[in-house]
Write a protein that holds these residues in place. Structure first.
Motif, mmCIF file in Angstrom:
data_model
loop_
_atom_site.group_PDB
_atom_site.id
_atom_site.type_symbol
_atom_site.label_atom_id
_atom_site.label_comp_id
_atom_site.label_asym_id
_atom_site.label_seq_id
_atom_site.Cartn_x
_atom_site.Cartn_y
_atom_site.Cartn_z
ATOM 1 N N LEU A 79 32.992 36.356 37.991
ATOM 2 C CA LEU A 79 32.820 37.131 36.771
ATOM 3 C C LEU A 79 33.725 36.571 35.684
ATOM 4 O O LEU A 79 34.783 36.006 35.986
ATOM 5 C CB LEU A 79 33.190 38.603 37.002
ATOM 6 C CG LEU A 79 32.580 39.325 38.199
ATOM 7 C CD1 LEU A 79 33.252 40.680 38.389
ATOM 8 C CD2 LEU A 79 31.077 39.485 38.029
ATOM 9 N N ILE A 80 33.329 36.763 34.453
ATOM 10 C CA ILE A 80 34.229 36.609 33.317
ATOM 11 C C ILE A 80 34.367 37.978 32.684
ATOM 12 O O ILE A 80 33.359 38.650 32.406
ATOM 13 C CB ILE A 80 33.701 35.569 32.318
ATOM 14 C CG1 ILE A 80 33.773 34.173 32.944
ATOM 15 C CG2 ILE A 80 34.510 35.600 31.023
ATOM 16 C CD1 ILE A 80 33.200 33.077 32.081
ATOM 17 N N LEU A 81 35.594 38.406 32.487
ATOM 18 C CA LEU A 81 35.890 39.748 32.017
ATOM 19 C C LEU A 81 36.385 39.734 30.581
ATOM 20 O O LEU A 81 36.895 38.730 30.088
ATOM 21 C CB LEU A 81 36.950 40.403 32.915
ATOM 22 C CG LEU A 81 36.668 40.419 34.422
ATOM 23 C CD1 LEU A 81 37.828 41.083 35.154
ATOM 24 C CD2 LEU A 81 35.357 41.129 34.733
ATOM 25 N N SER A 82 36.279 40.885 29.937
ATOM 26 C CA SER A 82 36.908 41.075 28.638
ATOM 27 C C SER A 82 38.404 41.290 28.849
ATOM 28 O O SER A 82 38.865 41.510 29.980
ATOM 29 C CB SER A 82 36.307 42.301 27.951
ATOM 30 O OG SER A 82 36.767 43.493 28.586
ATOM 31 N N PRO A 83 39.214 41.259 27.789
ATOM 32 C CA PRO A 83 40.640 41.548 27.959
ATOM 33 C C PRO A 83 40.893 42.922 28.560
ATOM 34 O O PRO A 83 41.944 43.155 29.162
ATOM 35 C CB PRO A 83 41.189 41.448 26.523
ATOM 36 C CG PRO A 83 40.267 40.495 25.835
ATOM 37 C CD PRO A 83 38.906 40.802 26.407
ATOM 38 N N GLN A 84 39.934 43.845 28.403
ATOM 39 C CA GLN A 84 40.067 45.186 28.959
ATOM 40 C C GLN A 84 39.515 45.293 30.376
ATOM 41 O O GLN A 84 39.466 46.381 30.949
ATOM 42 C CB GLN A 84 39.357 46.214 28.065
ATOM 43 C CG GLN A 84 39.972 46.379 26.684
ATOM 44 C CD GLN A 84 39.657 45.207 25.772
ATOM 45 O OE1 GLN A 84 38.560 44.639 25.810
ATOM 46 N NE2 GLN A 84 40.618 44.828 24.925
ATOM 47 N N GLY A 85 39.079 44.164 30.949
ATOM 48 C CA GLY A 85 38.606 44.165 32.322
ATOM 49 C C GLY A 85 37.142 44.501 32.496
ATOM 50 O O GLY A 85 36.678 44.648 33.631
ATOM 51 N N ASN A 249 44.212 37.564 44.796
ATOM 52 C CA ASN A 249 45.499 36.871 44.921
ATOM 53 C C ASN A 249 45.550 35.554 44.163
ATOM 54 O O ASN A 249 46.380 34.702 44.457
ATOM 55 C CB ASN A 249 45.796 36.606 46.405
ATOM 56 C CG ASN A 249 45.860 37.887 47.210
ATOM 57 O OD1 ASN A 249 46.519 38.836 46.808
ATOM 58 N ND2 ASN A 249 45.147 37.922 48.328
ATOM 59 N N LYS A 250 44.633 35.368 43.196
ATOM 60 C CA LYS A 250 44.623 34.125 42.446
ATOM 61 C C LYS A 250 45.485 34.235 41.194
ATOM 62 O O LYS A 250 46.043 35.286 40.897
ATOM 63 C CB LYS A 250 43.179 33.733 42.060
ATOM 64 C CG LYS A 250 42.549 34.669 41.034
ATOM 65 C CD LYS A 250 41.116 34.257 40.720
ATOM 66 C CE LYS A 250 41.025 32.993 39.930
ATOM 67 N NZ LYS A 250 41.474 33.146 38.524
ATOM 68 N N GLY A 251 45.570 33.142 40.454
ATOM 69 C CA GLY A 251 46.373 33.119 39.243
ATOM 70 C C GLY A 251 45.780 33.952 38.129
ATOM 71 O O GLY A 251 44.727 34.581 38.279
ATOM 72 N N CYS A 252 46.445 33.940 36.999
ATOM 73 C CA CYS A 252 46.062 34.804 35.879
ATOM 74 C C CYS A 252 44.705 34.419 35.301
ATOM 75 O O CYS A 252 44.309 33.266 35.309
ATOM 76 C CB CYS A 252 47.118 34.712 34.774
ATOM 77 S SG CYS A 252 48.718 35.384 35.245
ATOM 78 N N TYR A 253 44.003 35.427 34.798
ATOM 79 C CA TYR A 253 42.757 35.245 34.075
ATOM 80 C C TYR A 253 42.583 36.459 33.165
ATOM 81 O O TYR A 253 43.244 37.493 33.349
ATOM 82 C CB TYR A 253 41.559 35.112 35.030
ATOM 83 C CG TYR A 253 41.410 36.272 35.997
ATOM 84 C CD1 TYR A 253 40.663 37.403 35.671
ATOM 85 C CD2 TYR A 253 42.027 36.239 37.248
ATOM 86 C CE1 TYR A 253 40.536 38.460 36.548
ATOM 87 C CE2 TYR A 253 41.906 37.293 38.130
ATOM 88 C CZ TYR A 253 41.154 38.404 37.785
ATOM 89 O OH TYR A 253 41.037 39.446 38.660
#
Length: 383
Positions: A79-85, A249-253
Motif C-alpha cells: 500500500l501507499i498511504l497518506s500522511p494520516q495513514g 517491522n520495516k523502516g519508515c514510510y
C-alpha cells in the motif's frame, strides 16, 4: 481503455464499473465460478493497470515509499498511504529480476505512476505505465495455457497466509481462514500472447470465466479490493490488510505513525465483516447499500455476489462497536439483478430490506497490541 477483444467471444456480457471493458460472464456465471474454483478456467482481467519499475535502486526505493518490503525476485502486496495513514494506493508487485511489475485497478495505474515519478529524486529508477501494452489474466493456481508463456510475469496472491512482518486481525485461527483456499494468480502477458489466448478460447481450447466468478471467490475468501472496500477514510487495519500488505517491522514510510498507533494503542474505527444474505427473491444489495441494526445505520455494503455454493454473500464495513450478534438488515433501495448485473431503482417509500447474518472478520477489539501484550505478561506472571 478500449474494450477487451474477449468480449467478442459468443455469450460474453460486459461488466460494469470497476470491471467495465471486460466480460462479467460468458453466459453461465455459476458454472464459470465452479470451473475457476477447480482451476480449469482463466479470467480476462486485462482492464487492470500495469506499471513497470526498472533500475538498480527499485527495490530499496519502493520499500521506502510503501508499507511492505520489496526485494529483487520477490512478490507480494503493498500500500501507499497518506500522511494520516489512509490508503491511497493498493497494488500487487512481482519482481522478475530485471524489473518490478505493479498491478493495480485500471484507474489507479496512472496516478500511481505519477506519484512514483514525483518521488524519484536522484534514484536510479524508471517508472512506466504499461496499461494497454501488458495485460493481466487471473486463474486459481497454475494453468498450462498461461505457464507456457515464456516472458510472462506471475504473481501469486499472498492472501493464503500471513505475510512476513504482518499480523491477522480476523477473529479465526489462521489455518481456518477462508483465504487459505484462495490460490489466486495474476499473469501479465504481452499483446501478442493475449491474442494467442484469445485464439485458444475461440477454438474451445481454453475455458474462460468472467469477472463475476473471480469476484465471488474473492468475497468468499474475505479478500478486500481497492475498487470496492477502500474509500477515502480507509485504514489498513479496518480491512485486515496487515495480514498481507503491511510489514510492521520495516523502516519508515509515509503513514507509518498512524499504522503503529492504531495497531499498538488503539482500535480501527470500522471493521470489515462478512454477510450471509437472505436473497430468496434473487436480488442483491448494490455496493454502498446501508446496513442497519434495527432502524439505525451501522455501515455499508462494499461487495455483493451470488456464490455458486454459499449463495448470496457480501462484504461490509461496519462501525467497530456493532454487536457481532446483532440481527442486521441491508437496504435494497438499489437492487442488483443477478441475471444481468443491471441496477434498478425500487419503488418509493420505506426501503425494501434483506436479512443479513454477520460473520466477524476484523474483531471489534482488534488492535491495542501493546495492551494485549501487557495483559499476557501479567497473566504469565500469575501462573
Amino acid at each position: 481503455m478500449s474494450n477487451s477483444p474477449f468480449l467478442r467471444i459468443s455469450g460474453a456480457v460486459e461488466g460494469v464499473a470497476p470491471d467495465a471493458g471486460v466480460a462479467a460472464h460468458y453466459g453461465e456465471p455459476l458454472r464459470e465460478q465452479r470451473a475457476l474454483a477447480r482451476g480449469t478456467a482463466v479470467v480476462d482481467a486485462s482492464h487492470l493497470g500495469v506499471v513497470r519499475v526498472a533500475g538498480l535502486d527499485r527495490a530499496d526505493w519502493l520499500t521506502s515509499l510503501c508499507t511492505q518490503v520489496l526485494t529483487v525476485g520477490g512478490h507480494g502486496e503493498s500500500l501507499i498511504l497518506s500522511p494520516q495513514g489512509r490508503i491511497e494506493h493498493q497494488f500487487a508487485f512481482a519482481d522478475d529480476g530485471e524489473c518490478t511489475w505493479l498491478i493495480t485497478e485500471h484507474d489507479g495505474a496512472s496516478p500511481l505512476a505519477e506519484f512514483l515519478n514525483r518521488m524519484r529524486f536522484m534514484k536510479q529508477v524508471e517508472v512506466t505505465d504499461l496499461s494497454g501494452e501488458r495485460f493481466v489474466f487471473a486463474s486459481m493456481g497454475a494453468m498450462a495455457a498461461l505457464d507456457g508463456i515464456s516472458d510472462a510475469v506471475v504473481w501469486d496472491d499472498p492472501w493464503t497466509g500471513i505475510a512476513a512482518g504482518g499480523t491477522q486481525y480476523a477473529a479465526i485461527a489462521p489455518d481456518e481462514h477462508p483465504g487459505t483456499r484462495y490460490r489466486m494468480r495474476f499473469t501479465i502477458v504481452s499483446a501478442e500472447d493475449r491474442d494467442r489466448l484469445l485464439a485458444a478460447a475461440r477454438a474451445g481450447e481454453l475455458t474462460m470465466a468472467g469477472m463475476l466468478a473471480l469476484e465471488a471467490l474473492r468475497v468468499a475468501a474475505w479478500r478486500p479490493r481497492f475498487a470496492r472496500e477502500v474509500d477515502e477514510r480507509a485504514l489498513p487495519h479496518e480491512l485486515d490488510l496487515l495480514r498481507s500488505a503491511v510489514h510492521l517491522n520495516k523502516g519508515c514510510y509515509r503513514g507509518q505513525e498512524t499504522v503503529a498507533k492504531v495497531h499498538n494503542l488503539g482500535h480501527p474505527p470500522r471493521r470489515l465483516a462478512f454477510l450471509d444474505l437472505d436473497g430468496m427473491d434473487g436480488r442483491l444489495p448494490a455496493p454502498g447499500a446501508l446496513v442497519r441494526d434495527g432502524d439505525k445505520p451501522v455501515g455499508r455494503v462494499t461487495s455483493t455476489v451470488l456464490h455458486y455454493d454459499e449463495g448470496p454473500i457480501a462484504l461490509a464495513l461496519l462501525k467497530r462497536n456493532v454487536d457481532p450478534r446483532a440481527a442486521l438488515r441491508v437496504d435494497l433501495d438499489l437492487a442488483a439483478q443477478v441475471a444481468d448485473g443491471a441496477v434498478a431503482e425500487s419503488e418509493a417509500g420505506a426501503p425494501e430490506q434483506v436479512d443479513a447474518y454477520q460473520t466477524v472478520i476484523v474483531a471489534p477489539d482488534a488492535g491495542d497490541a501493546a495492551q494485549m501484550a501487557e495483559l499476557r505478561r501479567k497473566f504469565r506472571g500469575q501462573r
